[in-house]
Design an enzyme around this catalytic site. Structure first.
Site, PDB file in Angstrom:
ATOM      1  CG  ASP A 193      75.383 111.247  33.022  1.00 37.81           C
ATOM      2  OD1 ASP A 193      74.016 111.825  32.799  1.00 37.81           O
ATOM      3  OD2 ASP A 193      75.077 109.972  33.690  1.00 37.81           O
ATOM      4  CG  ASP A 539      64.389 107.094  80.378  1.00 36.31           C
ATOM      5  OD1 ASP A 539      64.780 107.304  81.210  1.00 36.31           O
ATOM      6  OD2 ASP A 539      63.982 105.424  80.168  1.00 36.31           O
TER       7      ASP A 539
END
Length: 740
Positions: A193, A539
């Site tokens: 799967d 910053d």
């Protein structure tokens, strides 16, 4: 080159129908197979009763439901629920798990068999790239599986919507997947799967293979399974025609996943299930020519319709795949030890955050009771042990339009008002587009900080994404919650009770170079981590570096306020992996990123200068004009001799000068700062008290004046469009917008 050749790397590509010839591409398919038994409606089921025995985590005591606190509902269906739970006793107390609860009375026999299979397989499996079962137990009416809680979402939906990747990046995920499949095969397990939603990411970005409900144990390699199961697009031909399949079927599915990752489309996809199966058995597929020769070669060897001829099916098994030239750069031992850094780190937030789970479930009060059967269009119960809820078609389309901001949009679907959960207290700080306040979480009475951002003035998306993705770093402020009322966004973070770093250092009467080195090391190490991820802060003034507590230990330092921070993105808005950046990014984009990173280092240089002397390099006090400050910065002149510098070592002065170099190209990078002798040999630095200016108020004012001057909104000097190198390169006559 891979993916970079596509304007949209996830656009659909034309796949030839069975009747088409592949004149434009090399053929990769061998002989077609018959379709004797194509019947998508049938499925063989073993009818038998099962008994799930207990499984106990190694070194721990036997578990029962009372040992788990229910936090959130992650998924729900007709015969069970999945909860996010916290262990409340034992040596693993406070550990988060996903708890799958199945009600015996409503389980079909087939589902009982599958549940037993999941449990039995997971008990046997212990592998770094496979989900782990920690506990399994039952009560009179219910079955419980306690599993890893994987917060990163599934590989394909996350990366296809957020990140640009290259063949090198794809190679990493395929290599980890190959090791996981080989481990299952060594236990005699056919996965069967293999599909995108069963490949999950942990918080670091490594894969975890999940959902073993369709896996089938076989005694040996000759033992074949005949059940018709799995997801049809990923099925091997021998699974489709039900002639019996072995572990070789998983390597076909592996090839389908590889093709999808590299091209953004499935190799075999018809208008319905039956046509898709016919294509798998008979269609010829053109090889996309933008793939490397190595990738094309591997795909050809995986897409063999005769399973005996498929790569990985021989006696050497996975070694055949590992030896292929596509994987020549992989160090398989380092990969297994998780020593190779993943290309991408998911934005997972806090350990208990469930941003990748459907709010339809996570908003519910968790109760361990049988779920009400959902309506026909309700969400599917589980997508494997990841428990990521499947979206409807409408939601799926909506998610595609959301694009790169899907994470934040998902966060903002929370309909609960901020004030419902928090009590707002006094202001902590006020900015031009936001205000920061102290707040108290009503349910726990714990203190936090909330940054209230005016959406009309600033888009907080980037800031929130960065905090989600990197806030788990020990020295980056931690995001706790996000609310959006339409006008304002409320960003809840941990409260910085220790105040600003510079305040504490300047108030400290005794401060040595050795202590300064430890502080700079902690901050620079964090900045290096961000720069390596393609993030620049932009910053890094001292007021954005704070202590989370009053201990003053370097470990309690936090870098805060990512309002100006940027993540490196491609032109289409997707994030770029380091590998993508190195290969395909325009020079001007890299130049800008390098400039921003150099600015971060300059800010740290200003901080170091001030820590050592007690005054700032470019401003004498709060009364200096912006013009004076900018002129000093532009000249690159600052004093490193006389006065307070007499007590500072030469190695410290050398580092300051290299961090504050006026030319950003000659400035040290974060990595080079960390290799500087003043950082490396910190234990040899002087421990005597630095002779510093004792005027904290002047320093604070001067520092504020410095960054105020730098952040002024200056009118840019615009030159004619034709002078732009970007415009010349692209032949653009008119630019409609300019990003500064």
């Amino acid at each position: 080159m891979p993916l970079a050749q596509l304007a949209d790397p996830w656009q659909k590509m034309a796949v030839e129908s069975p009747s088409d010839s592949a004149e434009n591409g090399q053929q990769i398919m061998d002989e077609p197979m018959g379709e004797e038994e194509i019947n998508p409606q049938t499925e063989e089921v073993s009818i038998k009763e099962i008994a799930i025995t207990h499984h106990v985590k190694e070194g721990h005591e036997k578990a029962d439901p009372s040992q788990f606190e229910l936090l959130k509902v992650l998924g729900q269906g007709s015969f069970g629920k999945v909860f996010l739970v916290k262990k409340i006793s034992g040596s693993d107390a406070r550990q988060l798990y996903a708890m799958k609860v199945l009600k015996k009375a409503t389980l079909k026999v087939r589902d009982r068999v599958r549940t037993k299979m999941e449990r039995d397989i997971l008990v046997e499996v212990n592998h770094p790239f496979i989900v782990k079962l920690h506990y399994a137990f039952q009560t009179e009416g219910k079955l419980y599986l306690i599993l890893d809680f994987l917060r990163g979402g599934d590989l394909f939906t996350r990366l296809s919507k957020e990140v640009m990747f290259t063949e090198e990046d794809v190679k990493f995920y395929l290599a980890e997947l190959a090791l996981a499949l080989d481990h299952l095969h060594s236990l005699g397990i056919i996965y069967r799967d293999l599909k995108p939603e069963n490949i999950l990411l942990d918080e670091e970005g490594h894969i975890k293979l999940t959902d073993f409900g369709l896996s089938k144990e076989s005694i040996d390699h000759e033992k074949k399974a005949y059940s018709f199961c799995g997801t049809v697009e990923y099925m091997a031909p021998e699974v489709v025609n039900r002639r019996g399949h072995t572990q070789s079927a998983d390597w076909w599915s592996f090839g389908v996943l590889m093709f999808e990752m590299l091209t953004g489309t499935l190799p075999f996809q018809g208008k319905d299930r039956k046509e898709t199966m016919t294509m798998i058995l008979k269609a010829k597929l053109g090889m996309p020519q933008f793939l490397s020769p190595e990738a094309q070669s591997l795909l050809r060897m995986l897409f063999k319709r005769n399973p005996a001829n498929r790569l990985g099916a021989g006696p050497d098994g996975v070694e055949e795949i590992k030896r292929h030239s596509f994987f020549s750069t992989i160090d398989w031992n380092k990969l297994y030890r998780r020593e190779i850094h993943p290309p991408f780190k998911p934005a997972t937030g806090r350990p208990e955050d469930t941003f990748y789970f459907d709010p339809e479930f996570t908003a519910k009060t968790p109760k361990d009771s049988p779920g009400i059967p959902p309506s026909a269009n309700a969400h599917q119960l589980f997508r494997g042990f990841s428990f990521v809820a499947i979206t409807s078609d409408d939601e799926s389309q909506a998610m595609q339009t959301v694009g790169v901001h899907s994470i934040v949009q998902q966060l903002h679907r929370n309909s609960i008002q901020f004030t419902d959960g928090y009590e707002v207290k006094e202001d902590i700080g006020v900015g031009s587009y936001s205000v920061c306040k102290r707040c108290i979480h009503k349910a726990t009475n714990m203190e936090f900080a909330v940054k209230i951002i005016d959406k009309s003035k600033r888009d907080p998306t980037e800031e929130i994404e960065i905090l989600l993705r990197y806030g788990q770093h020990p020295n980056i402020i931690t995001l706790k919650d996000v609310y959006d009322d339409g006008k304002y966004v409320y960003v809840v973070t941990e409260l910085m009770k220790g105040g600003e770093l510079l305040d504490k250092i300047l108030r400290q009467k005794f401060f040595s170079e050795r202590e300064a080195s430890a502080v700079l090391f902690t901050i620079t190490k964090t900045v290096e981590y961000l720069h390596a991820q393609g993030v620049v802060h932009r910053d890094l003034k001292p007021s954005n570096i704070l202590y989370v507590d009053e201990s003053g230990n370097p470990e309690s330092i936090r870098i805060c306020d990512f309002g100006f921070a940027k993540q490196l993105r491609a032109e289409n808005g997707l994030l770029m992996t380091p590998c993508y950046t190195a290969n395909f990014v325009a020079p001007e984009v890299l130049k800008r990123q390098g400039y921003d990173a150099a600015c971060d280092i300059w800010s740290l240089g200003v901080l170091l200068y001030t820590m050592l002397t007690g005054y700032t390099p470019f401003a004498n006090g709060p009364d200096d004009t912006p013009e004076e400050i900018l002129a000093r910065i532009g000249s690159g002149k600052f004093s490193l001799s006389g006065g307070y510098w007499n007590s500072v070592s030469d190695t410290a002065k050398d580092l300051v000068s290299k961090m504050l170099h006026v030319d950003p190209h000659q400035r040290l990078t974060a990595a080079l700062v960390l290799r500087h002798p003043w950082i490396v040999h910190w234990d040899q630095l002087p421990q005597y008290q630095l002779n510093r200016q004792d005027a904290p108020h002047l320093v604070k004012g001067a520092m504020a004046a410095t960054y105020s001057a730098l952040n002024r909104n200056q009118s840019p000097v615009l030159e004619p469009v034709g002078r732009s190198t970007l415009a010349q390169r692209r032949g653009i006559k008119k630019i409609t917008s300019t990003a500064l």
